[in-house]
Design an enzyme around this catalytic site. Structure first.
Site, PDB file in Angstrom:
ATOM      1  N   HIS A 193      41.552  26.427  42.430  1.00 28.86           N
ATOM      2  CA  HIS A 193      40.548  26.797  43.438  1.00 28.86           C
ATOM      3  C   HIS A 193      40.048  28.219  43.205  1.00 28.86           C
ATOM      4  O   HIS A 193      38.857  28.506  43.379  1.00 28.86           O
ATOM      5  CB  HIS A 193      41.151  26.754  44.850  1.00 28.86           C
ATOM      6  CG  HIS A 193      41.535  25.392  45.322  1.00 28.86           C
ATOM      7  ND1 HIS A 193      42.844  25.010  45.492  1.00 28.86           N
ATOM      8  CD2 HIS A 193      40.782  24.316  45.665  1.00 28.86           C
ATOM      9  CE1 HIS A 193      42.886  23.761  45.941  1.00 28.86           C
ATOM     10  NE2 HIS A 193      41.656  23.310  46.045  1.00 28.86           N
ATOM     11  N   GLN A 200      33.963  12.528  41.692  1.00 29.53           N
ATOM     12  CA  GLN A 200      33.458  13.226  42.884  1.00 29.53           C
ATOM     13  C   GLN A 200      32.323  14.175  42.504  1.00 29.53           C
ATOM     14  O   GLN A 200      31.297  14.252  43.189  1.00 29.53           O
ATOM     15  CB  GLN A 200      34.597  13.989  43.555  1.00 29.53           C
ATOM     16  CG  GLN A 200      34.147  14.939  44.658  1.00 29.53           C
ATOM     17  CD  GLN A 200      35.306  15.598  45.364  1.00 29.53           C
ATOM     18  OE1 GLN A 200      35.887  15.014  46.258  1.00 29.53           O
ATOM     19  NE2 GLN A 200      35.649  16.819  44.982  1.00 29.53           N
TER      20      GLN A 200
HETATM   21  O1  PAF Z   1      37.793  18.000  46.452  1.00 31.06           O
HETATM   22  C1  PAF Z   1      38.091  18.256  47.641  1.00 31.06           C
HETATM   23  O2  PAF Z   1      38.896  19.128  47.941  1.00 31.06           O
HETATM   24  C2  PAF Z   1      37.431  17.439  48.757  1.00 31.06           C
HETATM   25  O3  PAF Z   1      37.209  16.118  48.357  1.00 31.06           O
HETATM   26  C3  PAF Z   1      36.120  18.081  49.279  1.00 31.06           C
HETATM   27  C4  PAF Z   1      35.063  18.148  48.196  1.00 31.06           C
HETATM   28  C5  PAF Z   1      36.415  19.480  49.818  1.00 31.06           C
HETATM   29  C6  PAF Z   1      35.548  17.236  50.430  1.00 31.06           C
HETATM   30  O4  PAF Z   1      36.457  17.131  51.480  1.00 31.06           O
END
Ligand code: PAF
Length: 283
Positions: free
Chosen positions: A41, A158
């Site tokens: 992150h 995603q």
């Molecule tokens: O990847 C994530 O942490 C989640 O899927 C997100 C993009 C924050 C959506 O809740």
């Protein structure tokens, strides 16, 4: 001493904070997260810092992307540590809505993504997932109105779904993918790695080794089918229950039969004990 970021918990408070941040023609980058922040992150946050003059991080464990059988309740929540990490990176604002602020009583609108959301990968095993992600990310985008949004490549399907949605809905937000950060043995960093026992953790990097070996063989000209079958066997031999181990087109996520169909991406999802891990690499 690092300065703690502003924290907004309601939509009106978020609007006020964003109006203040946007003064003097600032540009805004959004990093959507569910908290439990790790070095992966933090690399998204650093990329956001390079892409815009203001950085907003959302922390929201989104209930609508978890099935009732999944780990919503157990999902790691590490608020104090998260804020300390974001302060150290000089993040400007943290958007941390309550579930009620995000989904107030009477909430009745959902985004239903198609295209990459129906590629037959994660959607095959978590049919609820991309509807929940698209709806919450759509809301995060309209709430924060960023110029740029940063997503990890680790959740590759995603990333494709969100990129498609931002384009289809003319949101005017540039979605940027950020390279996966790995542990020394190759395991992709993930908030769910804390679920692994010490013994499972030893075996977990097999996923990366199988992808790397398969990508190398495909690049060297071997046929995709047998290479992927060998990779799948290697993963199962390490004790994983495999959901999928596939080579796909890197943009459309369509199935491929030859290297010439590419750019290619290898994607994997597998369970070690009760922990489900996903990963991917470019071929
Ligand atoms: O990847 C994530 O942490 C989640 O899927 C997100 C993009 C924050 C959506 O809740």
């Amino acid at each position: 001493m690092p300065r703690s970021p502003l924290i907004a918990r309601t939509v009106p408070a978020l609007r006020r904070s964003l109006d203040a941040l946007r003064k003097r023609k600032a540009t805004v980058a959004l990093v959507p997260t569910m908290g439990a922040l790790h070095d992966g992150h933090m690399s998204l946050v650093r990329l956001a810092r390079r892409r815009a003059s203001r950085v907003v991080v959302s922390i929201f464990v989104n209930p609508t992307q978890f099935a009732p059988t999944e780990d919503f309740g157990a999902y790691p929540r590490t608020w104090n540590a998260d804020i300390a990490k974001l302060a150290a990176e000089d993040v400007d604002l943290v958007w941390h809505p309550t579930v009620e602020a995000m989904y107030p009583d009477g909430f009745a609108t959902r985004i239903v993504p198609e295209g990459p959301a129906l590629a037959g990968l994660e959607d095959r095993f978590r049919p609820h997932f991309f509807g929940g992600v698209a709806t919450v990310v759509g809301k995060l985008f309209t709430q924060c109105r960023p110029d740029v949004a940063i997503f990890g490549e680790k959740d590759f399907q995603q990333l494709r779904v969100v990129t498609q949605m931002a384009g289809d809905l003319d949101l005017g937000i540039k979605v940027v993918g950020s390279r996966t950060v790995r542990e020394r043995d190759g395991l992709a960093m993930s908030s769910r790695n804390v679920y692994l026992s010490a013994e499972e953790r030893q075996r977990a990097a097999t996923l990366y080794r199988a992808m790397k070996e398969s990508a190398g063989r495909i690049r060297a000209g071997e046929a995709i089918g047998p290479v992927m079958a060998d990779g799948a066997r290697m993963i199962e031999k390490a004790g994983f229950a495999l959901d999928y181990f596939e080579a796909r087109h890197a943009e459309t996520l369509a199935p491929v039969t030859s290297r010439k169909d590419g750019p290619l991406r290898i994607l994997v999802a597998a369970r070690l004990g009760t922990t489900r891990l996903i990963d991917n690499i470019a071929v």
